[in-house]
Design a protein around this motif. Structure first.
Motif, PDB file in Angstrom:
ATOM      1  N   SER A 254       0.827  -1.206   0.000  1.00  0.00           N
ATOM      2  CA  SER A 254       0.000   0.000   0.000  1.00  0.00           C
ATOM      3  C   SER A 254       0.866   1.262   0.000  1.00  0.00           C
ATOM      4  N   VAL A 255       1.948   1.231   0.790  1.00  0.00           N
ATOM      5  CA  VAL A 255       2.871   2.379   0.820  1.00  0.00           C
ATOM      6  C   VAL A 255       3.527   2.574  -0.540  1.00  0.00           C
ATOM      7  N   VAL A 256       3.938   1.485  -1.164  1.00  0.00           N
ATOM      8  CA  VAL A 256       4.591   1.559  -2.473  1.00  0.00           C
ATOM      9  C   VAL A 256       3.628   2.106  -3.523  1.00  0.00           C
ATOM     10  N   THR A 257       2.392   1.632  -3.507  1.00  0.00           N
ATOM     11  CA  THR A 257       1.414   2.074  -4.508  1.00  0.00           C
ATOM     12  C   THR A 257       1.049   3.537  -4.328  1.00  0.00           C
ATOM     13  N   SER A 258       0.793   3.956  -3.088  1.00  0.00           N
ATOM     14  CA  SER A 258       0.370   5.333  -2.829  1.00  0.00           C
ATOM     15  C   SER A 258       1.464   6.353  -3.139  1.00  0.00           C
ATOM     16  N   SER A 259       2.728   5.926  -3.108  1.00  0.00           N
ATOM     17  CA  SER A 259       3.843   6.846  -3.377  1.00  0.00           C
ATOM     18  C   SER A 259       4.366   6.726  -4.805  1.00  0.00           C
ATOM     19  N   ASP A 260       3.661   5.928  -5.636  1.00  0.00           N
ATOM     20  CA  ASP A 260       4.085   5.717  -7.035  1.00  0.00           C
ATOM     21  C   ASP A 260       5.509   5.148  -7.108  1.00  0.00           C
ATOM     22  N   SER A 261       5.849   4.326  -6.127  1.00  0.00           N
ATOM     23  CA  SER A 261       7.165   3.704  -6.122  1.00  0.00           C
ATOM     24  C   SER A 261       7.104   2.364  -6.857  1.00  0.00           C
ATOM     25  N   LEU A 262       8.250   1.715  -6.965  1.00  0.00           N
ATOM     26  CA  LEU A 262       8.344   0.448  -7.683  1.00  0.00           C
ATOM     27  C   LEU A 262       9.112  -0.564  -6.843  1.00  0.00           C
ATOM     28  N   ILE A 263       8.609  -1.810  -6.835  1.00  0.00           N
ATOM     29  CA  ILE A 263       9.354  -2.910  -6.223  1.00  0.00           C
ATOM     30  C   ILE A 263      10.075  -3.639  -7.349  1.00  0.00           C
ATOM     31  N   LEU A 264      11.397  -3.472  -7.408  1.00  0.00           N
ATOM     32  CA  LEU A 264      12.175  -4.086  -8.483  1.00  0.00           C
ATOM     33  C   LEU A 264      12.403  -5.567  -8.238  1.00  0.00           C
ATOM     34  N   ASN A 265      12.724  -5.911  -6.992  1.00  0.00           N
ATOM     35  CA  ASN A 265      13.001  -7.310  -6.648  1.00  0.00           C
ATOM     36  C   ASN A 265      12.380  -7.627  -5.302  1.00  0.00           C
ATOM     37  N   GLU A 266      11.865  -8.830  -5.163  1.00  0.00           N
ATOM     38  CA  GLU A 266      11.352  -9.287  -3.877  1.00  0.00           C
ATOM     39  C   GLU A 266      11.612 -10.783  -3.730  1.00  0.00           C
ATOM     40  N   ASN A 267      11.879 -11.175  -2.503  1.00  0.00           N
ATOM     41  CA  ASN A 267      12.186 -12.572  -2.212  1.00  0.00           C
ATOM     42  C   ASN A 267      11.625 -12.911  -0.837  1.00  0.00           C
ATOM     43  N   VAL A 268      10.570 -13.744  -0.803  1.00  0.00           N
ATOM     44  CA  VAL A 268       9.916 -14.129   0.441  1.00  0.00           C
ATOM     45  C   VAL A 268      10.163 -15.613   0.684  1.00  0.00           C
ATOM     46  N   ASN A 269      10.635 -15.956   1.877  1.00  0.00           N
ATOM     47  CA  ASN A 269      10.952 -17.339   2.224  1.00  0.00           C
ATOM     48  C   ASN A 269      10.246 -17.745   3.510  1.00  0.00           C
ATOM     49  N   THR A 270       9.897 -19.030   3.588  1.00  0.00           N
ATOM     50  CA  THR A 270       9.317 -19.605   4.800  1.00  0.00           C
ATOM     51  C   THR A 270      10.336 -20.555   5.416  1.00  0.00           C
ATOM     52  N   HIS A 271      10.605 -20.364   6.710  1.00  0.00           N
ATOM     53  CA  HIS A 271      11.610 -21.164   7.404  1.00  0.00           C
ATOM     54  C   HIS A 271      10.938 -22.013   8.489  1.00  0.00           C
ATOM     55  N   GLY A 272      11.495 -23.195   8.735  1.00  0.00           N
ATOM     56  CA  GLY A 272      11.018 -24.054   9.807  1.00  0.00           C
ATOM     57  C   GLY A 272       9.680 -24.698   9.492  1.00  0.00           C
ATOM     58  N   GLN A 273       9.172 -25.424  10.473  1.00  0.00           N
ATOM     59  CA  GLN A 273       7.898 -26.127  10.345  1.00  0.00           C
ATOM     60  C   GLN A 273       7.114 -25.993  11.642  1.00  0.00           C
TER      61      GLN A 273
END
Length: 291
Positions: free
Chosen positions: A101-120
């Motif tokens: 929401s912050v990125v969209t409202s400020s007309d910014s751009l997400i160039l790269n993103e990496n989301v990981n899940t750790h553990g169980q």
């Protein structure tokens, strides 16, 4: 009784030999410790090769600019920030929605993103890294909003003055454009086919060189127009994630380690005990003979 008279007694020679043996063992241990310390000092001494290897491995050392263009008042400054926050458990998705929401409202751009899940199960948690490009005029506002997402763990900011670099590239670009004009004029005046072919190749290479300089200038301009924020978000782990009973193998390993330490101590002390005990017995035996 003088020293000469003391040496005349053969029984006293045993005491002298024990003293010399004890001194030799003590001196040998001291020499060994000094040698080890000297070796460690040489091994860990910083060298130029080590510094160079650290730099090549990714360490940042500011490089002085050859020409920083002090005559230009409007400076070209690039900004890069690194921010790391921790969000509450099971609220990672909510925090990520706030980020977008912050990125969209400020007309910014997400160039790269990496989301990981750790553990169980109860140990499971998420981490995410995002590279954000934001207009320089909105940089401070966006950065402050990102800081409000979770608890700030670390923050760093870097600013570089590229005014001199931009100015040097502009001068080089004008020089290459002037060279291209001369090639074009020579091409119009050439009468030989071979000359026209050679000049045509030079014009082609020169046009490619000019495009290269133009792209570099455009890239520098974008770095000033858009600032970079490297944002990392980590979900808080459960308080019971690392709570567990000690394994039997760990207990056995601890016992064996303690026994090994005790044996090493006993074997290290044993020679000294033997020497001191033998010396005490000899001294007692000598005293008995004298009495």
């Amino acid at each position: 009784m003088g020293f000469k008279e003391f040496l005349k007694d053969k029984n006293n020679w045993i005491i002298v030999l024990l003293i010399l043996l004890f001194g030799a063992m003590a001196f040998g241990n001291i020499g060994l410790s000094v040698a080890r310390f000297t070796g460690m000092e040489k091994a860990y001494a910083p060298t130029a090769d080590y510094a160079e290897a650290a730099y090549r491995g990714g360490g940042y050392y500011p490089q002085p600019s050859g020409d920083f263009a002090p005559e230009i008042e409007d400076r070209m400054i690039t900004k890069t920030a690194s921010l790391s926050t921790e969000v509450e458990r099971e609220r990672y998705q909510q925090a990520e929605n706030t980020l977008r929401s912050v990125v969209t409202s400020s007309d910014s751009l997400i160039l790269n993103e990496n989301v990981n899940t750790h553990g169980q199960e109860r140990r499971e948690y998420k981490t995410g890294s995002y590279q954000i490009k934001v207009e320089t005029g909105k940089y401070s506002s966006v950065l402050q909003q990102l800081k409000n997402i979770g608890e700030v763990q670390s923050f760093s900011e870097r600013m570089d003055d590229i005014t001199g670099q931009y100015q040097d590239l502009s001068v080089e670009l004008e020089a290459e454009r002037s060279r291209l004009q001369r090639y074009q004029q020579m091409y119009e005046q050439a009468t030989e086919i071979s000359d026209k072919i050679e000049l045509s190749d030079r014009i082609f290479n020169q046009e490619r060189t000019i495009r290269y300089y133009e792209e570099m200038l455009e890239n520098l301009g974008q770095r000033v127009t858009y600032s970079t924020i490297n944002f990392r978000m980590t979900e808080k782990q459960s308080e019971y994630a690392n709570v567990m009973f000690v394994r039997f193998s760990q207990l056995v390993r601890t016992i064996v380690g303690s026994i090994n330490s005790l044996l090493q101590f006993l074997f290290a002390v044993a020679p000294w005990v033997i020497v001191i005990g033998a010396g005490a017995l000899i001294v007692k035996a000598v005293k008995r003979k004298r009495s």
